[in-house]
Enzyme design. Structure first.
Site, PDB file in Angstrom:
ATOM      1  N   HIS A  81       0.848  -1.200   0.000  1.00  0.00           N
ATOM      2  CA  HIS A  81       0.000   0.000   0.000  1.00  0.00           C
ATOM      3  C   HIS A  81       0.875   1.237   0.000  1.00  0.00           C
ATOM      4  CE1 HIS A  81       0.422   1.161   4.306  1.00  0.00           C
ATOM      5  NE2 HIS A  81       0.545  -0.131   4.519  1.00  0.00           N
ATOM      6  N   ASP A  83      -0.492   4.464   0.729  1.00  0.00           N
ATOM      7  CA  ASP A  83      -0.949   5.526   1.625  1.00  0.00           C
ATOM      8  C   ASP A  83      -0.155   5.438   2.916  1.00  0.00           C
ATOM      9  OD1 ASP A  83      -2.349   3.026   2.155  1.00  0.00           O
ATOM     10  OD2 ASP A  83      -3.483   4.123   3.667  1.00  0.00           O
ATOM     11  N   ASP A 114       6.716   1.570   6.102  1.00  0.00           N
ATOM     12  CA  ASP A 114       5.294   1.188   6.015  1.00  0.00           C
ATOM     13  C   ASP A 114       4.592   2.100   5.018  1.00  0.00           C
ATOM     14  OD1 ASP A 114       2.735   0.293   6.463  1.00  0.00           O
ATOM     15  OD2 ASP A 114       2.567   1.125   8.463  1.00  0.00           O
ATOM     16  N   GLU A 148      -5.056   1.658   3.008  1.00  0.00           N
ATOM     17  CA  GLU A 148      -4.866   0.536   3.934  1.00  0.00           C
ATOM     18  C   GLU A 148      -4.931   1.002   5.376  1.00  0.00           C
ATOM     19  OE1 GLU A 148      -2.612  -2.266   6.550  1.00  0.00           O
ATOM     20  OE2 GLU A 148      -2.214  -0.173   6.151  1.00  0.00           O
ATOM     21  N   ASP A 175       1.707 -10.337   1.534  1.00  0.00           N
ATOM     22  CA  ASP A 175       1.537  -8.926   1.922  1.00  0.00           C
ATOM     23  C   ASP A 175       2.544  -8.574   3.010  1.00  0.00           C
ATOM     24  OD1 ASP A 175       0.478  -6.367   2.065  1.00  0.00           O
ATOM     25  OD2 ASP A 175      -1.377  -6.952   3.074  1.00  0.00           O
ATOM     26  N   HIS A 417       4.794   4.353  12.110  1.00  0.00           N
ATOM     27  CA  HIS A 417       3.707   5.265  12.522  1.00  0.00           C
ATOM     28  C   HIS A 417       4.202   6.318  13.514  1.00  0.00           C
ATOM     29  CE1 HIS A 417       0.047   2.552  11.262  1.00  0.00           C
ATOM     30  NE2 HIS A 417       1.031   2.518  10.399  1.00  0.00           N
TER      31      HIS A 417
HETATM   32 ZN   LIG Z   1       1.198  -0.892   6.389  1.00  0.00          ZN
END
Ligand SMILES: [Zn+2]
Length: 443
Positions: A81, A83, A114, A148, A175, A417
């Site tokens: 992903h 985003d 990520d 995601e 994934d 994050h």
């Molecule tokens: Zn992720």
């Protein structure tokens, strides 16, 4: 190869420089940036865009198909992903959260790990294989989600709808999820390569409690806020029952040979010895989350002034539902242990994923490639506490595996994050090595 890795790292830096932040409502997203990101991919990987079929699902999710030579074989799908979650401006070195600077042997910025790393790793590998004239036997697909981080409603779910409509069914899906890390988190000295076989459901509900309005000088015994507090207290005191699922059983069995002395014998038969080991697993909140559905109260709203009785009080609970439970069963549990009256409003309903097999050819191929690229690591299947886009693909795949070929330290994992997210250039190299071998030897 060294130059290729450096060039890939620079392209990962450029990928990071597009602040493709996702929001629950597509209207809140700066979609021009997403279009720019896709144009960057087209520019950077000309052969992939010339030789593979590509379509955009729901405007922003690219889906690629590299036609294989043997149509009798089931296709394979790689997910990623592009985003990202928002980032604070403060606290970032190397030019801010979206600089994408390549400095000190690392690519810096939000999404470097990520999960733009997967996209660059896969694109770079596909481009390289095309340059070399490689021909896959099976159809190889790539699908990139663009929401995601906010549940995949507009990306992954739409891609799955389209694939289902075409009657396409995959042998397996690979994934993000697991990686190669220190085994200390599992209580062993060895380095571990963890493969996610399943994930818990992530569901949220709002609970509303109603009480009497009026002046606080003449209050009833309980205000709506008092009722809500009682509810939270009771639910927290009586968590969901503990269970050993098949995935966690497999995980403990795989760790067992690396545990010292008697622990090794006990963990080798986790079901038999569950009454014995349960207690120590519950002491640690990481391992405790593997044994039960959890309930966390995360938001509350009540009252407007110090001297006014609040007519309504609301709280939100986030449920992480374990395999074998359902969201409805967790709600029943809350009702039963509290014995209270309230209204429930669903915010997000989801059910736990299936558990993928460790006996498949695909799993064997995955572990074999891990052993080649990370010979120091012990492969451990596990249950993921967090969620990925891959759960949406279960209806159209025999198995779903969650593993990214990165060697990460605990500090690096903690920055996902957070502030200071980065990926080493060495890890960029590891991805190219892994994906290339993985695809070249896929029969
Ligand atoms: Zn992720």
């Amino acid at each position: 190869m060294k130059e290729r890795i450096q060039a890939a790292a620079r392209r990962l830096g450029e990928a990071v420089s597009y602040p493709t932040i996702s929001h629950f409502d597509m209207e809140d997203m700066d979609l021009d940036l997403f279009t720019e990101f896709l144009a960057f991919l087209e520019r950077s990987y000309p052969l992939v865009h010339e030789k593979l079929e590509r379509r955009l699902i729901n405007g922003y999710s690219p889906l690629y198909r590299w036609a294989g030579t043997d149509p009798s074989k089931k296709p394979v799908l790689f997910l990623a992903h592009y985003d990202v979650v928002p980032a604070l401006d403060e606290g970032w070195e190397h030019g801010g959260p979206f600089s994408g600077a390549v400095e000190d042997g690392r690519v810096w910025g939000r999404g470097s790990l990520d999960n733009k790393s997967s996209i660059i790793g896969l694109m770079e590998t596909f481009e390289m294989l095309l340059e070399e004239g490689f021909q896959p036997q099976r159809d190889l697909w790539l699908a990139y989600g663009f929401d995601e981080e906010v549940n995949g409603r507009h990306g992954a779910m739409k891609i799955v709808e389209w694939l289902e409509g075409e009657g396409i069914h995959f042998d397996f899906v690979l994934d993000e999820g697991g990686a190669v890390a220190d085994g200390s988190m599992m209580g062993i000295k060895e380095v571990v390569a963890v493969i996610g076989l399943a994930e818990k459901a992530n569901a949220s509900f709002e609970f509303t409690f109603t009480g009497q309005e009026g002046h606080s000088s003449t209050p009833p015994q309980h205000t709506s806020l008092g009722y809500m507090a009682e509810f939270i207290y009771k639910v927290e005191r009586q968590p969901m029952p503990v269970r050993l699922t098949q995935t966690v059983e497999k995980m403990l069995e795989s760790i067992a040979p690396y545990m010292p002395g008697i622990q090794s014998k006990i963990l080798a038969k986790p079901r038999l010895f569950f009454p014995l080991i349960k207690g120590s697993l519950l002491k640690n909140k990481q391992t405790a989350a593997l044994l039960r559905s959890t309930i966390a109260f995360t938001v509350s709203q009540s009252g407007s002034a110090p001297n006014v009785l609040p007519k309504e009080s609301r709280c939100t609970a986030n449920l992480r539902v374990l395999q074998g439970d359902t969201t409805a069963r967790v709600l029943d549990h809350m009702k039963q242990v509290s014995g209270m009256d309230y209204q429930v409003r669903p915010i997000a309903i989801e059910e736990p994923s299936r558990s993928s097999s460790t006996d498949s050819k695909a799993y064997t191929h995955l572990t074999r490639t891990i052993n080649q690229c990370f010979p120091e690591a012990v492969v451990i299947p596990y249950l993921m506490a967090g969620g990925t886009d891959s759960r949406h693909y279960e209806p159209i795949a025999d198995n779903v595996y969650r593993f990214q070929p990165l060697r990460l330290t605990e500090e690096e994992l903690a920055l996902v994050h957070g502030t200071g997210e980065n990926l080493t250039v060495d890890n960029v190299g590891r991805m190219l090595d892994f994906y290339k071998r993985f695809i070249e030897t896929l029969d």
